[in-house]
Motif scaffolding. Structure first.
Motif, PDB file in Angstrom:
ATOM      1  N   ILE A  11      63.727  -2.740  54.556  1.00  0.00           N
ATOM      2  CA  ILE A  11      63.342  -3.804  53.620  1.00  0.00           C
ATOM      3  C   ILE A  11      63.238  -5.130  54.360  1.00  0.00           C
ATOM      4  N   ALA A  12      64.177  -5.396  55.267  1.00  0.00           N
ATOM      5  CA  ALA A  12      64.136  -6.644  56.036  1.00  0.00           C
ATOM      6  C   ALA A  12      62.869  -6.705  56.885  1.00  0.00           C
ATOM      7  N   ARG A  13      62.525  -5.595  57.561  1.00  0.00           N
ATOM      8  CA  ARG A  13      61.288  -5.579  58.357  1.00  0.00           C
ATOM      9  C   ARG A  13      60.073  -5.837  57.480  1.00  0.00           C
ATOM     10  N   TRP A  14      60.023  -5.187  56.325  1.00  0.00           N
ATOM     11  CA  TRP A  14      58.900  -5.364  55.409  1.00  0.00           C
ATOM     12  C   TRP A  14      58.781  -6.824  54.974  1.00  0.00           C
ATOM     13  N   ALA A  15      59.928  -7.479  54.747  1.00  0.00           N
ATOM     14  CA  ALA A  15      59.923  -8.870  54.283  1.00  0.00           C
ATOM     15  C   ALA A  15      59.795  -9.876  55.426  1.00  0.00           C
ATOM     16  N   GLY A  16      59.724  -9.386  56.658  1.00  0.00           N
ATOM     17  CA  GLY A  16      59.590 -10.290  57.792  1.00  0.00           C
ATOM     18  C   GLY A  16      60.908 -10.965  58.164  1.00  0.00           C
ATOM     19  N   LEU A  17      62.028 -10.329  57.823  1.00  0.00           N
ATOM     20  CA  LEU A  17      63.351 -10.874  58.119  1.00  0.00           C
ATOM     21  C   LEU A  17      63.973 -10.130  59.296  1.00  0.00           C
ATOM     22  N   LEU A  80      55.049  -3.034  33.649  1.00  0.00           N
ATOM     23  CA  LEU A  80      54.976  -3.714  34.938  1.00  0.00           C
ATOM     24  C   LEU A  80      53.534  -3.767  35.436  1.00  0.00           C
ATOM     25  N   TYR A  81      53.257  -4.797  36.215  1.00  0.00           N
ATOM     26  CA  TYR A  81      51.929  -4.922  36.819  1.00  0.00           C
ATOM     27  C   TYR A  81      51.746  -3.820  37.865  1.00  0.00           C
ATOM     28  N   ALA A  86      53.368  -0.422  42.668  1.00  0.00           N
ATOM     29  CA  ALA A  86      53.030   0.018  44.029  1.00  0.00           C
ATOM     30  C   ALA A  86      54.129  -0.363  45.010  1.00  0.00           C
ATOM     31  N   LEU A  87      54.657  -1.582  44.906  1.00  0.00           N
ATOM     32  CA  LEU A  87      55.749  -1.995  45.788  1.00  0.00           C
ATOM     33  C   LEU A  87      57.008  -1.163  45.537  1.00  0.00           C
ATOM     34  N   LYS A  89      57.179   1.891  44.441  1.00  0.00           N
ATOM     35  CA  LYS A  89      56.955   3.225  45.013  1.00  0.00           C
ATOM     36  C   LYS A  89      57.076   3.185  46.532  1.00  0.00           C
ATOM     37  N   GLU A  90      56.607   2.092  47.145  1.00  0.00           N
ATOM     38  CA  GLU A  90      56.708   1.938  48.611  1.00  0.00           C
ATOM     39  C   GLU A  90      58.177   1.961  49.051  1.00  0.00           C
ATOM     40  N   PHE A  91      59.050   1.424  48.208  1.00  0.00           N
ATOM     41  CA  PHE A  91      60.477   1.386  48.532  1.00  0.00           C
ATOM     42  C   PHE A  91      61.245   2.584  47.972  1.00  0.00           C
ATOM     43  N   GLY A  92      60.535   3.572  47.443  1.00  0.00           N
ATOM     44  CA  GLY A  92      61.178   4.821  47.058  1.00  0.00           C
ATOM     45  C   GLY A  92      61.627   4.943  45.626  1.00  0.00           C
ATOM     46  N   TYR A  93      61.254   4.010  44.758  1.00  0.00           N
ATOM     47  CA  TYR A  93      61.617   4.141  43.349  1.00  0.00           C
ATOM     48  C   TYR A  93      60.728   5.196  42.698  1.00  0.00           C
ATOM     49  N   GLU A  94      61.201   5.775  41.666  1.00  0.00           N
ATOM     50  CA  GLU A  94      60.544   6.797  40.830  1.00  0.00           C
ATOM     51  C   GLU A  94      60.969   8.165  41.138  1.00  0.00           C
TER      52      GLU A  94
END
Length: 94
Positions: A11-17, A80-81, A86-87, A89-94
């Motif tokens: 998540i940190a890499r994805w957020a640029g942290l 939800l929009y 999409a975000l 699902k990218e992080f593994g929800y659902e």
């Protein structure tokens, strides 16, 4: 989160942290942040008033509400929009 170090780093890499071990360790201990405070009592997944008296990271799998249903905070009764879904699902929800 069953493997918090891996997920927090991703998540940190994805957020640029920062995603180094020191940064991830700091993420594992939010109670040590100078910004630590209680949030709204109605928060879905947190704000245990006893947390700061004995802070520990407790891995768990929260019950995730379905993303294709209306959400209570939208006055128009819609869900939800698509970008949010999409975000998620990218992080593994659902």
């Amino acid at each position: 989160m069953a493997d918090p170090q891996r997920h927090l780093a991703a998540i940190a890499r994805w957020a640029g942290l920062r995603d180094d071990a020191e940064a991830v360790e700091a993420m594992m201990h939010p109670e040590q942040s100078p910004f630590a405070c209680f949030g709204p009592i109605s928060a879905m997944f947190g704000n245990d008033p006893n947390f700061l008296s004995g802070p520990t990271f407790r891995p768990h799998k929260p019950k995730i509400p379905p993303m294709n249903k209306p959400v209570p905070w939208r006055e128009d009764g819609k869900g939800l929009y698509p970008e949010v879904i999409a975000l998620a699902k990218e992080f593994g929800y659902e």
